[in-house]
Design a protein around this motif. Structure first.
Motif, PDB file in Angstrom:
ATOM      1  N   ILE A  77      40.435  31.173  41.435  1.00  0.00           N
ATOM      2  CA  ILE A  77      39.243  31.208  41.831  1.00  0.00           C
ATOM      3  C   ILE A  77      39.066  32.231  43.062  1.00  0.00           C
ATOM      4  O   ILE A  77      39.771  32.713  43.339  1.00  0.00           O
ATOM      5  N   GLY A  78      37.870  32.687  43.293  1.00  0.00           N
ATOM      6  CA  GLY A  78      37.460  33.473  44.451  1.00  0.00           C
ATOM      7  C   GLY A  78      38.282  34.720  44.232  1.00  0.00           C
ATOM      8  O   GLY A  78      38.109  35.501  43.525  1.00  0.00           O
ATOM      9  N   ARG A  79      39.051  34.896  45.404  1.00  0.00           N
ATOM     10  CA  ARG A  79      39.775  36.253  45.651  1.00  0.00           C
ATOM     11  C   ARG A  79      40.934  36.603  44.719  1.00  0.00           C
ATOM     12  O   ARG A  79      41.192  37.672  44.577  1.00  0.00           O
ATOM     13  N   GLY A  80      40.963  35.631  43.740  1.00  0.00           N
ATOM     14  CA  GLY A  80      42.118  35.899  42.818  1.00  0.00           C
ATOM     15  C   GLY A  80      41.528  35.780  41.422  1.00  0.00           C
ATOM     16  O   GLY A  80      42.103  36.119  40.305  1.00  0.00           O
ATOM     17  N   ALA A  81      40.122  35.901  41.132  1.00  0.00           N
ATOM     18  CA  ALA A  81      39.471  35.672  39.822  1.00  0.00           C
ATOM     19  C   ALA A  81      39.428  36.988  39.240  1.00  0.00           C
ATOM     20  O   ALA A  81      39.129  37.069  37.954  1.00  0.00           O
ATOM     21  N   HIS A  82      40.044  38.091  39.662  1.00  0.00           N
ATOM     22  CA  HIS A  82      39.947  39.417  38.938  1.00  0.00           C
ATOM     23  C   HIS A  82      41.286  39.448  38.250  1.00  0.00           C
ATOM     24  O   HIS A  82      41.186  40.569  37.302  1.00  0.00           O
ATOM     25  N   VAL A  83      41.981  38.565  38.397  1.00  0.00           N
ATOM     26  CA  VAL A  83      43.320  38.629  37.310  1.00  0.00           C
ATOM     27  C   VAL A  83      43.055  37.437  36.430  1.00  0.00           C
ATOM     28  O   VAL A  83      42.964  36.342  36.764  1.00  0.00           O
ATOM     29  N   ALA A  84      43.288  37.788  34.968  1.00  0.00           N
ATOM     30  CA  ALA A  84      43.125  36.808  33.943  1.00  0.00           C
ATOM     31  C   ALA A  84      44.372  36.095  33.717  1.00  0.00           C
ATOM     32  O   ALA A  84      45.410  36.738  34.218  1.00  0.00           O
ATOM     33  N   ASN A  85      44.419  34.935  33.282  1.00  0.00           N
ATOM     34  CA  ASN A  85      45.357  34.307  32.759  1.00  0.00           C
ATOM     35  C   ASN A  85      44.932  33.821  31.151  1.00  0.00           C
ATOM     36  O   ASN A  85      43.747  34.079  30.655  1.00  0.00           O
ATOM     37  N   PHE A 116      38.317  41.987  34.020  1.00  0.00           N
ATOM     38  CA  PHE A 116      39.713  41.906  34.748  1.00  0.00           C
ATOM     39  C   PHE A 116      40.589  43.024  35.115  1.00  0.00           C
ATOM     40  O   PHE A 116      40.778  43.824  34.212  1.00  0.00           O
ATOM     41  N   ARG A 117      41.258  42.994  36.109  1.00  0.00           N
ATOM     42  CA  ARG A 117      42.080  44.093  36.620  1.00  0.00           C
ATOM     43  C   ARG A 117      43.459  44.033  36.337  1.00  0.00           C
ATOM     44  O   ARG A 117      44.342  44.856  36.399  1.00  0.00           O
ATOM     45  N   MET A 163      54.947  36.302  34.315  1.00  0.00           N
ATOM     46  CA  MET A 163      54.738  37.709  33.579  1.00  0.00           C
ATOM     47  C   MET A 163      53.292  38.371  34.001  1.00  0.00           C
ATOM     48  O   MET A 163      52.398  37.492  34.155  1.00  0.00           O
ATOM     49  N   HIS A 164      53.469  39.445  34.009  1.00  0.00           N
ATOM     50  CA  HIS A 164      52.137  40.278  34.599  1.00  0.00           C
ATOM     51  C   HIS A 164      51.853  41.721  34.060  1.00  0.00           C
ATOM     52  O   HIS A 164      53.210  42.421  33.639  1.00  0.00           O
ATOM     53  N   ARG A 165      50.910  42.216  33.879  1.00  0.00           N
ATOM     54  CA  ARG A 165      50.453  43.616  33.450  1.00  0.00           C
ATOM     55  C   ARG A 165      49.235  44.197  33.926  1.00  0.00           C
ATOM     56  O   ARG A 165      48.132  43.067  34.185  1.00  0.00           O
ATOM     57  N   SER A 166      49.030  45.204  34.501  1.00  0.00           N
ATOM     58  CA  SER A 166      47.929  45.649  34.827  1.00  0.00           C
ATOM     59  C   SER A 166      46.686  46.000  33.557  1.00  0.00           C
ATOM     60  O   SER A 166      47.253  46.370  32.620  1.00  0.00           O
ATOM     61  N   LEU A 167      45.463  45.797  33.843  1.00  0.00           N
ATOM     62  CA  LEU A 167      44.721  46.210  32.722  1.00  0.00           C
ATOM     63  C   LEU A 167      43.728  47.309  33.332  1.00  0.00           C
ATOM     64  O   LEU A 167      42.715  47.736  32.632  1.00  0.00           O
ATOM     65  N   THR A 168      43.996  48.093  34.220  1.00  0.00           N
ATOM     66  CA  THR A 168      43.290  48.972  35.051  1.00  0.00           C
ATOM     67  C   THR A 168      44.126  50.219  34.909  1.00  0.00           C
ATOM     68  O   THR A 168      43.507  51.314  35.304  1.00  0.00           O
ATOM     69  N   GLY A 169      45.225  50.378  34.547  1.00  0.00           N
ATOM     70  CA  GLY A 169      46.101  51.804  34.307  1.00  0.00           C
ATOM     71  C   GLY A 169      46.566  51.899  35.873  1.00  0.00           C
ATOM     72  O   GLY A 169      47.330  53.154  35.808  1.00  0.00           O
ATOM     73  N   GLY A 170      46.462  51.005  36.521  1.00  0.00           N
ATOM     74  CA  GLY A 170      47.189  51.493  38.007  1.00  0.00           C
ATOM     75  C   GLY A 170      47.376  50.253  38.759  1.00  0.00           C
ATOM     76  O   GLY A 170      47.264  49.187  38.592  1.00  0.00           O
TER      77      GLY A 170
END
Length: 170
Positions: A77-85, A116-117, A163-170
Motif C-alpha cells: 500500500i502507499g509508497r509501495g503501490a507502484h509495484v504490482a504483485n 505499475f512501474r 522475483m522482479h521485473r521492471s515494467l517501465t524499461g528502466g
C-alpha cells in the motif's frame, strides 16, 4: 484460447483449480483446509485487484472450460503501490499448453497499462522449476531467496524466491 477479466459467474469453474493447488501443497502457502470463502476473497474479493481467466474456445466458463486464472494488484500500500504483485494457477488438465505463458504475458501487459512501474513475486517456490523458468523467460530475475521458507508437501522445507521485473524499461 481467450483471456478476459473474470466475473463472479466464473467462480464455479475457478474454484476447483484453486482447490487443487491448495491440496497439493507444492506451490502456494495456503493451508490445505482453506475454505472456499477464503479462496474467493483472495481471488475475487480484493479491492484494486484484477482477476483474469484463460478459457478455451468462446471464453465462456459455463461449460467448465477455464484453463487457468491469474490476478494482479498492488504489492504494497502507499509508497509501495507502484509495484504490482500477481498470482497464477493453471488447471492440471491444461499444463503444457502455454496457458501460464499466455496469462503471464497478459498480466504483465495489463499491469503496465494500469501504470505499475514494476512487478514483484514475493514467493515463488524454488522447486517449482517450470514456473521459475517461465518467469525468467518473461524478464523476471531472482533478487533473493528466503531459505527454508516454504513447507513443501513432498520436499519439506525449501526456499522461496523473490522475483522482479521492471515494467517501465528502466
Amino acid at each position: 484460447m481467450i483471456l478476459r477479466d473474470a466475473s463472479e459467474s466464473d467462480w464455479p469453474a475457478i474454484l476447483p483449480i484453486l482447490r487443487a493447488a491448495a491440496s497439493t501443497g507444492e506451490t502456494y502457502d495456503w493451508p490445505a483446509d482453506i475454505t472456499d470463502d477464503e479462496l474467493h476473497d483472495l481471488w475475487l474479493g480484493r479491492p484494486g485487484w484484477v482477476t483474469v481467466v484463460a478459457c478455451d474456445h468462446d471464453g465462456s466458463a459455463s461449460d467448465g472450460t477455464v484453463l487457468g486464472v491469474a490476478d494482479f494488484g498492488p504489492n504494497r500500500i502507499g509508497r509501495g503501490a507502484h509495484v504490482a504483485n500477481a498470482s497464477f494457477v493453471v488447471a492440471e488438465h491444461a499444463t503444457g499448453r502455454g496457458v501460464g505463458r499466455a496469462l503471464g504475458e497478459h498480466v504483465v501487459a495489463a499491469a503496465t497499462a494500469a501504470g505499475f512501474r514494476g512487478m514483484q513475486f514475493n514467493a515463488v517456490v524454488e522447486t517449482n522449476t517450470r514456473a521459475v523458468a517461465l518467469w525468467e523467460s518473461l524478464g523476471f530475475t531472482i533478487v533473493g531467496t528466503v531459505p527454508r521458507a516454504f513447507d513443501h508437501a513432498v520436499h519439506g522445507l525449501v526456499g522461496l524466491h523473490v522475483m522482479h521485473r521492471s515494467l517501465t524499461g528502466g
